[in-house]
Motif scaffolding. Structure first.
Motif, mmCIF file in Angstrom:
data_model
loop_
_atom_site.group_PDB
_atom_site.id
_atom_site.type_symbol
_atom_site.label_atom_id
_atom_site.label_comp_id
_atom_site.label_asym_id
_atom_site.label_seq_id
_atom_site.Cartn_x
_atom_site.Cartn_y
_atom_site.Cartn_z
ATOM 1 N N LEU A 1 43.303 65.692 17.833
ATOM 2 C CA LEU A 1 43.930 66.991 17.587
ATOM 3 C C LEU A 1 44.672 66.947 16.265
ATOM 4 O O LEU A 1 45.447 66.024 15.996
ATOM 5 N N ALA A 2 44.440 67.959 15.436
ATOM 6 C CA ALA A 2 45.051 67.970 14.101
ATOM 7 C C ALA A 2 46.533 68.266 14.153
ATOM 8 O O ALA A 2 47.324 67.710 13.386
ATOM 9 N N GLY A 3 46.948 69.155 15.046
ATOM 10 C CA GLY A 3 48.366 69.508 15.150
ATOM 11 C C GLY A 3 48.682 69.991 16.550
ATOM 12 O O GLY A 3 47.988 70.845 17.090
ATOM 13 N N ALA A 4 49.731 69.433 17.131
ATOM 14 C CA ALA A 4 50.089 69.784 18.504
ATOM 15 C C ALA A 4 50.824 71.117 18.553
ATOM 16 O O ALA A 4 51.523 71.495 17.613
ATOM 17 N N PRO A 5 50.687 71.869 19.650
ATOM 18 C CA PRO A 5 51.476 73.097 19.818
ATOM 19 C C PRO A 5 52.972 72.770 19.818
ATOM 20 O O PRO A 5 53.399 71.741 20.337
ATOM 21 N N GLN A 6 53.748 73.667 19.236
ATOM 22 C CA GLN A 6 55.190 73.480 19.170
ATOM 23 C C GLN A 6 55.889 74.558 19.993
ATOM 24 O O GLN A 6 55.521 75.734 19.922
ATOM 25 N N PRO A 7 56.903 74.190 20.782
ATOM 26 C CA PRO A 7 57.643 75.224 21.507
ATOM 27 C C PRO A 7 58.429 76.090 20.535
ATOM 28 O O PRO A 7 58.969 75.601 19.540
ATOM 29 N N SER A 8 58.471 77.374 20.796
ATOM 30 C CA SER A 8 59.279 78.253 19.947
ATOM 31 C C SER A 8 60.737 78.233 20.368
ATOM 32 O O SER A 8 61.610 78.695 19.619
ATOM 33 N N VAL A 9 61.011 77.687 21.551
ATOM 34 C CA VAL A 9 62.378 77.655 22.059
ATOM 35 C C VAL A 9 62.563 76.384 22.882
ATOM 36 O O VAL A 9 61.651 75.938 23.578
ATOM 37 N N ILE A 10 63.739 75.783 22.778
ATOM 38 C CA ILE A 10 64.095 74.629 23.597
ATOM 39 C C ILE A 10 65.420 74.935 24.289
ATOM 40 O O ILE A 10 66.293 75.602 23.735
ATOM 41 N N GLY A 11 65.563 74.429 25.487
ATOM 42 C CA GLY A 11 66.784 74.706 26.230
ATOM 43 C C GLY A 11 67.891 73.731 25.943
ATOM 44 O O GLY A 11 69.069 74.029 26.168
ATOM 45 N N ASN A 12 67.535 72.536 25.443
ATOM 46 C CA ASN A 12 68.528 71.497 25.210
ATOM 47 C C ASN A 12 68.147 70.738 23.936
ATOM 48 O O ASN A 12 67.103 70.078 23.897
ATOM 49 N N ASP A 13 68.984 70.831 22.910
ATOM 50 C CA ASP A 13 68.645 70.157 21.648
ATOM 51 C C ASP A 13 68.705 68.640 21.772
ATOM 52 O O ASP A 13 68.177 67.914 20.932
ATOM 53 N N ASP A 14 69.327 68.111 22.839
ATOM 54 C CA ASP A 14 69.347 66.668 23.069
ATOM 55 C C ASP A 14 67.987 66.137 23.448
ATOM 56 O O ASP A 14 67.778 64.918 23.471
ATOM 57 N N TYR A 15 67.050 67.013 23.793
ATOM 58 C CA TYR A 15 65.710 66.597 24.202
ATOM 59 C C TYR A 15 64.682 66.748 23.082
ATOM 60 O O TYR A 15 63.478 66.634 23.336
ATOM 61 N N LEU A 16 65.135 66.985 21.862
ATOM 62 C CA LEU A 16 64.222 67.129 20.730
ATOM 63 C C LEU A 16 64.367 65.905 19.830
ATOM 64 O O LEU A 16 65.282 65.821 19.019
ATOM 65 N N PRO A 17 63.473 64.913 19.968
ATOM 66 C CA PRO A 17 63.628 63.693 19.175
ATOM 67 C C PRO A 17 63.211 63.890 17.724
ATOM 68 O O PRO A 17 62.278 64.635 17.426
ATOM 69 N N GLU A 18 63.907 63.194 16.845
ATOM 70 C CA GLU A 18 63.476 63.123 15.454
ATOM 71 C C GLU A 18 62.396 62.046 15.333
ATOM 72 O O GLU A 18 62.415 61.049 16.070
ATOM 73 N N PRO A 19 61.431 62.227 14.418
ATOM 74 C CA PRO A 19 60.369 61.218 14.277
ATOM 75 C C PRO A 19 60.938 59.862 13.876
ATOM 76 O O PRO A 19 61.680 59.744 12.899
ATOM 77 N N CYS A 20 60.600 58.845 14.646
ATOM 78 C CA CYS A 20 61.089 57.494 14.389
ATOM 79 C C CYS A 20 59.950 56.488 14.512
ATOM 80 O O CYS A 20 59.148 56.559 15.450
ATOM 81 N N VAL A 21 59.896 55.554 13.575
ATOM 82 C CA VAL A 21 59.005 54.406 13.709
ATOM 83 C C VAL A 21 59.724 53.354 14.546
ATOM 84 O O VAL A 21 60.949 53.365 14.664
ATOM 85 N N LEU A 22 58.952 52.461 15.149
ATOM 86 C CA LEU A 22 59.514 51.462 16.041
ATOM 87 C C LEU A 22 59.407 50.068 15.429
ATOM 88 O O LEU A 22 58.517 49.790 14.622
ATOM 89 N N HIS A 23 60.334 49.211 15.839
ATOM 90 C CA HIS A 23 60.348 47.808 15.410
ATOM 91 C C HIS A 23 60.490 46.943 16.666
ATOM 92 O O HIS A 23 61.562 46.393 16.936
ATOM 93 N N PRO A 24 59.424 46.848 17.477
ATOM 94 C CA PRO A 24 59.524 46.193 18.783
ATOM 95 C C PRO A 24 59.951 44.724 18.672
ATOM 96 O O PRO A 24 59.502 43.991 17.785
ATOM 97 N N GLU A 25 60.833 44.337 19.604
ATOM 98 C CA GLU A 25 61.340 42.962 19.617
ATOM 99 C C GLU A 25 61.534 42.505 21.065
ATOM 100 O O GLU A 25 62.366 43.059 21.774
ATOM 101 N N PRO A 26 60.816 41.478 21.517
ATOM 102 C CA PRO A 26 61.053 40.953 22.871
ATOM 103 C C PRO A 26 62.377 40.184 22.929
ATOM 104 O O PRO A 26 62.692 39.395 22.032
ATOM 105 N N VAL A 27 63.152 40.436 23.962
ATOM 106 C CA VAL A 27 64.391 39.694 24.210
ATOM 107 C C VAL A 27 64.470 39.398 25.705
ATOM 108 O O VAL A 27 63.748 39.994 26.510
ATOM 109 N N THR A 28 65.367 38.484 26.050
ATOM 110 C CA THR A 28 65.583 38.133 27.457
ATOM 111 C C THR A 28 66.867 38.783 27.952
ATOM 112 O O THR A 28 67.878 38.803 27.233
#
Length: 339
Positions: A175-202
């Motif tokens: 898919l070239a571009g995902a549908p976007q909601p025009s409205v959100i009920g909680n801005d805490d649920y809208l993540p900013e794009p982030c890359v990950l740096h996975p690290e195993p720990v105990t």
């Protein structure tokens, strides 16, 4: 840049050997602001989604309008505030211009916003097994995708989530571009794009999950360290420094906090469940600062800004959400919990 968790302040298994068999490996995700692609593991990034597969939506939020916030306004507000706090200001100088204040205020006031059809789910996480050691996946799958509705859902005031497992090589046309909601009920649920740096720990179980006798001995050890310290505070606490790693992670132990542990089971077959993913908006806080990666040691700001909270997510005013999967079948509905 990789992220490296500092060595734990003490070897807790040398002090309490009973903890050794309770150790679990978890993968800290270390999300940081970036521009992930569909080929990357990410939080808030684009998903590798088949072009011929319908994008999921929320069955409880179907429009034609909702009271909420415009996602573009939320992201613009974040950017304006981040830039404003980062630039130097003269004494008495206002943080925002009049024009900026209009935008910032607008992004915090819910209004009626049209939504043409059901609210599309928001991409939360995409995890490739090649990036995440030990990522639980069904046979043949090598990609986990997590989406949720950007509105609170009862009970528990958590977002409604969906999981998708895939074999990345099977996605012939993405898919070239995902549908976007025009409205959100909680801005805490809208993540900013982030890359990950996975690290195993105990890590080790939260104090709530330990046998009572062991928990009491650990507490007595902490009290002794407090008495020995001139300030009356121990420099190491089991719960904050030695037990469960904070932040978003895969697998590991549950970060029990405001409630005692309770049994969880698959709602379909009654089998046990295993931890899959913890989504946390803050990677370390004032109590768990010893987990701050070495590469972020130069960050002098508060843990509520900068690299510790790059995703801008916030579950239940500072808690986190755990997702669990059935130990019998990945096809059974997952279980979610807030702690």
């Amino acid at each position: 840049m990789a992220r490296t968790t500092p060595p734990r302040p003490v070897d807790v298994t040398a002090l309490f050997p009973e903890l050794a068999p309770l150790a679990r490996s978890t993968v800290r995700l270390h999300p940081r602001a970036g521009e992930p692609t569909t080929a990357d593991s990410s939080i808030g990034g684009p998903l590798l989604w088949p072009a011929d597969e319908p994008w999921p939506s929320c069955p409880e939020h179907t429009g034609p309008w909702h009271r909420g916030l415009a996602p573009d306004d939320v992201r613009l507000r974040r950017r304006i505030l981040a830039e404003a706090w980062a630039r130097p200001r003269a004494d008495g100088e206002e943080l925002l211009t009049d024009e900026q204040r209009v935008v910032v205020d607008r992004a915090t006031k819910k209004t009626r916003i049209p939504q043409d059809g059901p609210v599309p789910l928001v991409p939360v996480a995409q995890l490739y097994a090649s990036d995440i050691p030990g990522l639980p996946c069904p046979d043949g799958a090598d990609l986990l995708q997590v989406l949720w509705c950007p509105f609170d859902h009862a009970p528990g005031y958590l977002p409604f989530t969906q999981l998708r497992w895939r074999t990345a090589a099977d996605v012939a046309s993405a898919l070239a571009g995902a549908p976007q909601p025009s409205v959100i009920g909680n801005d805490d649920y809208l993540p900013e794009p982030c890359v990950l740096h996975p690290e195993p720990v105990t890590e080790y179980p939260a104090p709530h999950e330990l046998p009572e006798e062991l928990a009491e001995r650990i507490s007595a050890w902490e009290e002794q360290k407090e008495e020995e310290d001139e300030d009356g505070e121990a420099d190491v606490y089991y719960q904050y420094d030695l037990a469960v790693a904070p932040g978003s992670k895969v697998g590991g132990h549950a970060p029990w906090s405001f409630s005692d542990p309770f049994p969880m089971a698959c709602g379909e077959c009654g089998s046990g469940v295993r931890p899959l993913l913890t989504v946390d908006g803050v990677e370390w806080d004032g109590g768990s600062g010893s987990w701050r990666p070495l590469e972020d040691a130069g960050h002098t700001g508060h843990h509520t800004d900068g690299p510790a909270c790059a995703t801008y997510l916030n579950i239940g005013r500072g808690y986190c959400m755990q997702l669990y999967v059935c130990t019998t079948s990945y096809d059974h509905p997952h279980v979610q919990n807030m702690q």
